[in-house]
Write an enzyme that holds these catalytic residues in place. Sequence first.
Site, PDB file in Angstrom:
ATOM      1  N   GLU A  94       0.257 -16.952   5.746  1.00  0.00           N
ATOM      2  CA  GLU A  94      -0.823 -15.985   5.514  1.00  0.00           C
ATOM      3  C   GLU A  94      -0.442 -14.985   4.438  1.00  0.00           C
ATOM      4  O   GLU A  94       0.731 -14.658   4.257  1.00  0.00           O
ATOM      5  CB  GLU A  94      -1.204 -15.258   6.795  1.00  0.00           C
ATOM      6  CG  GLU A  94      -0.181 -14.267   7.291  1.00  0.00           C
ATOM      7  CD  GLU A  94      -0.706 -13.460   8.465  1.00  0.00           C
ATOM      8  OE1 GLU A  94      -1.332 -12.411   8.230  1.00  0.00           O
ATOM      9  OE2 GLU A  94      -0.469 -13.876   9.615  1.00  0.00           O
ATOM     10  N   ARG A 105      -3.207  -2.813   5.605  1.00  0.00           N
ATOM     11  CA  ARG A 105      -3.437  -4.125   5.011  1.00  0.00           C
ATOM     12  C   ARG A 105      -4.891  -4.575   5.107  1.00  0.00           C
ATOM     13  O   ARG A 105      -5.306  -5.497   4.435  1.00  0.00           O
ATOM     14  CB  ARG A 105      -2.547  -5.179   5.691  1.00  0.00           C
ATOM     15  CG  ARG A 105      -1.089  -5.019   5.370  1.00  0.00           C
ATOM     16  CD  ARG A 105      -0.216  -5.976   6.163  1.00  0.00           C
ATOM     17  NE  ARG A 105      -0.485  -7.359   5.805  1.00  0.00           N
ATOM     18  CZ  ARG A 105      -0.296  -8.384   6.630  1.00  0.00           C
ATOM     19  NH1 ARG A 105       0.140  -8.182   7.859  1.00  0.00           N
ATOM     20  NH2 ARG A 105      -0.551  -9.607   6.240  1.00  0.00           N
ATOM     21  N   ARG A 109      -7.653 -11.780   4.585  1.00  0.00           N
ATOM     22  CA  ARG A 109      -6.465 -12.619   4.418  1.00  0.00           C
ATOM     23  C   ARG A 109      -6.851 -13.949   3.780  1.00  0.00           C
ATOM     24  O   ARG A 109      -7.982 -14.406   3.880  1.00  0.00           O
ATOM     25  CB  ARG A 109      -5.800 -12.952   5.759  1.00  0.00           C
ATOM     26  CG  ARG A 109      -5.362 -11.775   6.598  1.00  0.00           C
ATOM     27  CD  ARG A 109      -4.064 -11.150   6.084  1.00  0.00           C
ATOM     28  NE  ARG A 109      -3.589 -10.146   7.011  1.00  0.00           N
ATOM     29  CZ  ARG A 109      -4.031  -8.896   7.067  1.00  0.00           C
ATOM     30  NH1 ARG A 109      -4.984  -8.489   6.262  1.00  0.00           N
ATOM     31  NH2 ARG A 109      -3.538  -8.046   7.944  1.00  0.00           N
ATOM     32  N   HIS A 129     -10.356 -10.618   9.796  1.00  0.00           N
ATOM     33  CA  HIS A 129      -9.082 -10.820  10.490  1.00  0.00           C
ATOM     34  C   HIS A 129      -9.136 -11.950  11.514  1.00  0.00           C
ATOM     35  O   HIS A 129      -8.885 -11.776  12.696  1.00  0.00           O
ATOM     36  CB  HIS A 129      -8.585  -9.528  11.130  1.00  0.00           C
ATOM     37  CG  HIS A 129      -7.098  -9.545  11.353  1.00  0.00           C
ATOM     38  ND1 HIS A 129      -6.548  -9.838  12.576  1.00  0.00           N
ATOM     39  CD2 HIS A 129      -6.080  -9.344  10.508  1.00  0.00           C
ATOM     40  CE1 HIS A 129      -5.225  -9.799  12.482  1.00  0.00           C
ATOM     41  NE2 HIS A 129      -4.917  -9.497  11.229  1.00  0.00           N
TER      42      HIS A 129
END
Length: 138
Positions: A94, A105, A109, A129
């Site tokens: 990831e 963050r 992703r 997420h």
Amino acid sequence: MFFTGRSHRDSGWRPGASFLLAVVLGAAVLGPGASARQGTAAEVGVALKALPVEAQTTHRLIREGGPFKYQKDGIVFGNRERLLPRQPRGYYREYTVPTPKSRDRGARRIVCGGLRSVSPDACYYTDDHYASVRLIAP
């Protein structure tokens, strides 16, 4: 389906036929050993050019081998959500897609799978997420 006064037996409809067709078509799309839930990511794709510019940059950095801004970039992704096709542990990695104005963050992703991180077999994008993922089409 509208009620016509006839039963499903009169109409020629068989309850098992539709289900069987869906299973056969699903198996053809997903491949051997995949479940319907695991196939979700592969069925819904997104063009790389349609992703946010930060995701495009992260994708380019993955193919170049970095450098990456976040220490956790490149760690093994466990696929606990089972949204991606089943693979041995260590297959998926990831990477963070920076979120403007986020203090951490963020939720975005890219997850790539393959034996070589700079030439992955497939990459997936999530902006929530891992609640959902989409296959990145070149």
